[in-house]
Scaffold this motif. Structure first.
Motif, PDB file in Angstrom:
ATOM      1  N   ALA A  99       0.850  -1.210   0.000  1.00 41.61           N
ATOM      2  CA  ALA A  99       0.000   0.000   0.000  1.00 41.61           C
ATOM      3  C   ALA A  99       0.878   1.249   0.000  1.00 41.61           C
ATOM      4  O   ALA A  99       0.630   2.199  -0.760  1.00 41.61           O
ATOM      5  N   ASP A 100       1.909   1.236   0.820  1.00 42.94           N
ATOM      6  CA  ASP A 100       2.807   2.390   0.942  1.00 42.94           C
ATOM      7  C   ASP A 100       3.491   2.672  -0.399  1.00 42.94           C
ATOM      8  O   ASP A 100       3.569   3.808  -0.858  1.00 42.94           O
ATOM      9  N   LYS A 101       3.972   1.597  -1.040  1.00 43.00           N
ATOM     10  CA  LYS A 101       4.672   1.766  -2.327  1.00 43.00           C
ATOM     11  C   LYS A 101       3.727   2.335  -3.399  1.00 43.00           C
ATOM     12  O   LYS A 101       4.067   3.275  -4.116  1.00 43.00           O
ATOM     13  N   LEU A 102       2.511   1.772  -3.456  1.00 43.05           N
ATOM     14  CA  LEU A 102       1.566   2.237  -4.484  1.00 43.05           C
ATOM     15  C   LEU A 102       1.123   3.676  -4.212  1.00 43.05           C
ATOM     16  O   LEU A 102       0.976   4.473  -5.141  1.00 43.05           O
ATOM     17  N   GLU A 103       0.960   3.997  -2.941  1.00 40.62           N
ATOM     18  CA  GLU A 103       0.571   5.368  -2.586  1.00 40.62           C
ATOM     19  C   GLU A 103       1.638   6.357  -3.057  1.00 40.62           C
ATOM     20  O   GLU A 103       1.326   7.369  -3.693  1.00 40.62           O
ATOM     21  N   GLU A 104       2.895   6.021  -2.764  1.00 36.81           N
ATOM     22  CA  GLU A 104       3.988   6.913  -3.165  1.00 36.81           C
ATOM     23  C   GLU A 104       4.017   7.113  -4.683  1.00 36.81           C
ATOM     24  O   GLU A 104       4.172   8.214  -5.183  1.00 36.81           O
ATOM     25  N   LYS A 105       3.835   5.993  -5.398  1.00 36.10           N
ATOM     26  CA  LYS A 105       3.887   6.084  -6.862  1.00 36.10           C
ATOM     27  C   LYS A 105       2.722   6.888  -7.424  1.00 36.10           C
ATOM     28  O   LYS A 105       2.884   7.682  -8.350  1.00 36.10           O
ATOM     29  N   LEU A 106       1.541   6.671  -6.872  1.00 38.94           N
ATOM     30  CA  LEU A 106       0.369   7.427  -7.362  1.00 38.94           C
ATOM     31  C   LEU A 106       0.579   8.922  -7.162  1.00 38.94           C
ATOM     32  O   LEU A 106       0.324   9.727  -8.065  1.00 38.94           O
ATOM     33  N   ILE A 107       1.067   9.277  -5.975  1.00 36.22           N
ATOM     34  CA  ILE A 107       1.269  10.704  -5.683  1.00 36.22           C
ATOM     35  C   ILE A 107       2.370  11.277  -6.578  1.00 36.22           C
ATOM     36  O   ILE A 107       2.226  12.370  -7.138  1.00 36.22           O
ATOM     37  N   ALA A 108       3.448  10.491  -6.757  1.00 38.40           N
ATOM     38  CA  ALA A 108       4.563  10.984  -7.583  1.00 38.40           C
ATOM     39  C   ALA A 108       4.122  11.189  -9.038  1.00 38.40           C
ATOM     40  O   ALA A 108       4.484  12.159  -9.679  1.00 38.40           O
ATOM     41  N   HIS A 109       3.310  10.260  -9.554  1.00 40.02           N
ATOM     42  CA  HIS A 109       2.922  10.345 -10.974  1.00 40.02           C
ATOM     43  C   HIS A 109       1.799  11.339 -11.238  1.00 40.02           C
ATOM     44  O   HIS A 109       1.773  11.977 -12.279  1.00 40.02           O
ATOM     45  N   TYR A 110       0.841  11.399 -10.340  1.00 39.03           N
ATOM     46  CA  TYR A 110      -0.363  12.192 -10.647  1.00 39.03           C
ATOM     47  C   TYR A 110      -0.549  13.397  -9.732  1.00 39.03           C
ATOM     48  O   TYR A 110      -1.318  14.306 -10.066  1.00 39.03           O
ATOM     49  N   GLY A 111       0.109  13.384  -8.574  1.00 38.40           N
ATOM     50  CA  GLY A 111      -0.054  14.479  -7.617  1.00 38.40           C
ATOM     51  C   GLY A 111      -1.183  14.183  -6.647  1.00 38.40           C
ATOM     52  O   GLY A 111      -2.196  13.569  -7.036  1.00 38.40           O
ATOM     53  N   TYR A 112      -1.025  14.609  -5.402  1.00 37.33           N
ATOM     54  CA  TYR A 112      -2.074  14.376  -4.412  1.00 37.33           C
ATOM     55  C   TYR A 112      -3.331  15.122  -4.839  1.00 37.33           C
ATOM     56  O   TYR A 112      -3.280  16.269  -5.267  1.00 37.33           O
ATOM     57  N   GLY A 113      -4.465  14.444  -4.745  1.00 40.77           N
ATOM     58  CA  GLY A 113      -5.728  15.097  -5.107  1.00 40.77           C
ATOM     59  C   GLY A 113      -6.170  14.806  -6.535  1.00 40.77           C
ATOM     60  O   GLY A 113      -7.289  15.155  -6.916  1.00 40.77           O
ATOM     61  N   ARG A 126      -4.715   2.529 -16.757  1.00 42.57           N
ATOM     62  CA  ARG A 126      -4.258   1.293 -17.413  1.00 42.57           C
ATOM     63  C   ARG A 126      -3.174   1.559 -18.450  1.00 42.57           C
ATOM     64  O   ARG A 126      -2.518   0.639 -18.914  1.00 42.57           O
ATOM     65  N   GLU A 127      -3.011   2.825 -18.823  1.00 45.35           N
ATOM     66  CA  GLU A 127      -1.969   3.153 -19.800  1.00 45.35           C
ATOM     67  C   GLU A 127      -0.654   3.536 -19.135  1.00 45.35           C
ATOM     68  O   GLU A 127       0.323   3.862 -19.811  1.00 45.35           O
ATOM     69  N   ALA A 128      -0.613   3.503 -17.804  1.00 48.16           N
ATOM     70  CA  ALA A 128       0.617   3.865 -17.081  1.00 48.16           C
ATOM     71  C   ALA A 128       1.753   2.944 -17.502  1.00 48.16           C
ATOM     72  O   ALA A 128       1.540   1.754 -17.782  1.00 48.16           O
ATOM     73  N   GLU A 129       2.964   3.496 -17.556  1.00 45.41           N
ATOM     74  CA  GLU A 129       4.114   2.667 -17.957  1.00 45.41           C
ATOM     75  C   GLU A 129       4.752   1.976 -16.767  1.00 45.41           C
ATOM     76  O   GLU A 129       5.286   0.878 -16.884  1.00 45.41           O
ATOM     77  N   ASP A 130       4.679   2.603 -15.620  1.00 49.73           N
ATOM     78  CA  ASP A 130       5.275   2.041 -14.409  1.00 49.73           C
ATOM     79  C   ASP A 130       4.638   0.683 -14.093  1.00 49.73           C
ATOM     80  O   ASP A 130       3.414   0.569 -14.020  1.00 49.73           O
ATOM     81  N   PRO A 131       5.446  -0.365 -13.907  1.00 48.63           N
ATOM     82  CA  PRO A 131       4.871  -1.705 -13.703  1.00 48.63           C
ATOM     83  C   PRO A 131       4.010  -1.810 -12.439  1.00 48.63           C
ATOM     84  O   PRO A 131       3.021  -2.549 -12.438  1.00 48.63           O
ATOM     85  N   ASP A 132       4.348  -1.068 -11.389  1.00 49.41           N
ATOM     86  CA  ASP A 132       3.523  -1.136 -10.175  1.00 49.41           C
ATOM     87  C   ASP A 132       2.157  -0.478 -10.405  1.00 49.41           C
ATOM     88  O   ASP A 132       1.140  -0.969  -9.931  1.00 49.41           O
TER      89      ASP A 132
END
Ligand code: FAD
Ligand code: UDP
Length: 372
Positions: A111-125, A134-140
């Protein structure tokens, strides 16, 4: 009988237009083939005194101050944030899928890893539609996208529409985006509330103007030759109006099963979604919505999707997809030829409107017709 405007349909679209036109001095007749006003937002008390929605649970939400202010003339509001949980692999998780859902499902490490990646890629909010994720390149993130797709969207969408998410306009699944936040509300709109005394009471006040007459239990076809009018507003299905000239537009229908329980509450939140189990898509416990917490018993609605068959059930949902847009265009062209007939509403426009969008559309049409 002679009126300035004949309005077919007493739902949000018809009632808003009727009220605005009547207030502008026009004489209006509103006709609905059902035996009540309110369209699909109609609510009533069941035999146990629980306020229920006959055509499926309706929660009001909007970002439009204009719509909010307009409707506030006809109702007081009960503040209400709708919360939905989905059963995924035996666990109840918050929906829309959010950072909170990650922690409800996965190990803290994942959960922690996915949270970090989501925030890094898309920004909080951020609000990320599942088909975009589904088009994300990051494997996680791809792993997460496939997981959410399979467990939240695929089965539910197949049940609800008889189609896969990619076979519908991407706007359909984008209604419930992945939320890169801890917001566990189903909607993020500025204004969210339920009409304090219910929707039917709101409609009664909208239609109370002395310039408005209402005829219930009558189809457009029955009044067509009987009533004289300058202009017609039709909020029923546009393909039906033209006698299916260009073939029928598809709609999706539902069957609602209401269950009463001798318990104060059965579920913890307003709605529970069942993407991958049961033939129904979701169950809604009305008391959460309406605030009747003083009742010792409760009523829930279960929604069973089904094909629309004219005459047998109701055309609840237009089906947003390319091939239907093409057919719609043919009907819109027919509509343009009729200078004194206007089409509006979820069925008249063949658009997947929420209530506030139906009101906004009606307010806009009013401005157009009075200007002419
Ligand atoms: P309708 O409410 O469908 O009204 C059209 C009226 O026209 C009907 O009463 C019909 O009987 C009448 N009519 C049609 N043809 C004829 C004819 N030939 N002669 C006479 N009368 C005719 N929106 C939200 O914002 N929040 C929600 O939570 C929400 N939940 C929903 C849940 C379900 C299951 C459904 C189906 C919809 C939901 N909606 C919700 C959407 C909401 O119902 C619509 O946005 C709104 O009702 C549209 O109003 P309308 O007046 O355009 O159409
Ligand atoms: N959806 C899904 N799983 C869910 C919730 C929604 O797949 O748990 C998809 C489904 O295709 C649905 C669409 O998102 O029809 C829109 O959902 P919403 O709750 O807005 O539908 P409505 O309340 O209009 O029926």
């Amino acid at each position: 009988m002679k009126v300035d405007y004949l309005i077919i349909g007493a739902g949000f679209t018809g009632a808003t237009l009727a009220e605005r036109l009547a207030s502008a001095g026009k004489r209006v007749l509103v006709v609905d083939r059902r035996d009540h006003i309110g369209g699909n937002a109609y609510d009533e008390y069941d035999p146990h005194g629980v306020l229920v929605h006959r055509y499926g649970p309706h929660i009001f939400h909007t970002n439009s101050k204009k719509v909010w202010d307009y409707l506030s003339q006809f109702t007081e509001w009960r503040p209400y944030y709708h919360r939905v949980r989905a059963v995924v692999e035996g666990k109840e998780i918050p929906l829309p899928f959010s950072l909170a859902s990650l922690w409800a499902l996965f190990s803290p490490r994942l959960a922690d890893k996915l949270e970090e990646k989501l925030i890094a890629h898309y920004g909080y909010g951020a609000r990320v539609p599942i088909l975009g994720l589904r088009e994300a390149e990051d494997p996680d993130l791809r792993f997460l996208a496939d997981y959410v797709y399979r467990n939240v969207f695929e089965g539910y969408t197949l049940k609800q529409w008889g189609l896969r998410p990619e076979e519908l306009s991407p706007t359909v699944t984008a209604r419930v985006p992945v939320l890169v936040s801890y917001d566990t509300r189903y909607f993020q709109d500025t204004y969210q509330a339920m009409p304090k005394e219910g929707y039917t009471a709101l409609f009664r006040r909208m239609l109370a103007h002395p310039n408005i007459k209402v005829l219930l239990g009558a189809d457009w076809r029955e009044v067509e030759g009987e009533v004289r009018f300058d202009r017609l507003v039709f909020t029923g299905p546009i393909d039906e109006f033209f006698g299916y000239l260009h073939g029928p537009l598809p709609y999706r229908s539902l069957r609602f099963v209401l269950e009463h329980h001798p318990l104060p509450y059965v579920q913890g939140v307003g709605t529970v979604n069942y993407p991958n189990e049961h033939p129904y898509t979701r169950s809604t416990e009305f008391k959460h919505l309406t605030g009747q917490d003083y009742l010792p018993h409760t009523t829930l609605a279960y929604e069973y999707p089904e094909a629309y068959e004219p005459g047998r059930n109701e055309p609840y949902y237009p089906v947003p997809r390319e091939e239907n847009e093409e057919r719609l265009k043919l009907y819109l062209k027919e509509g343009e030829k009729l200078k004194t007939v206007f089409f509006a509403g979820r069925l008249g426009d063949y658009r997947y409107y929420n209530m506030d969008q139906a009101v906004a559309r009606a307010l806009k049409l009013f401005e157009e017709v009075v200007r002419e």
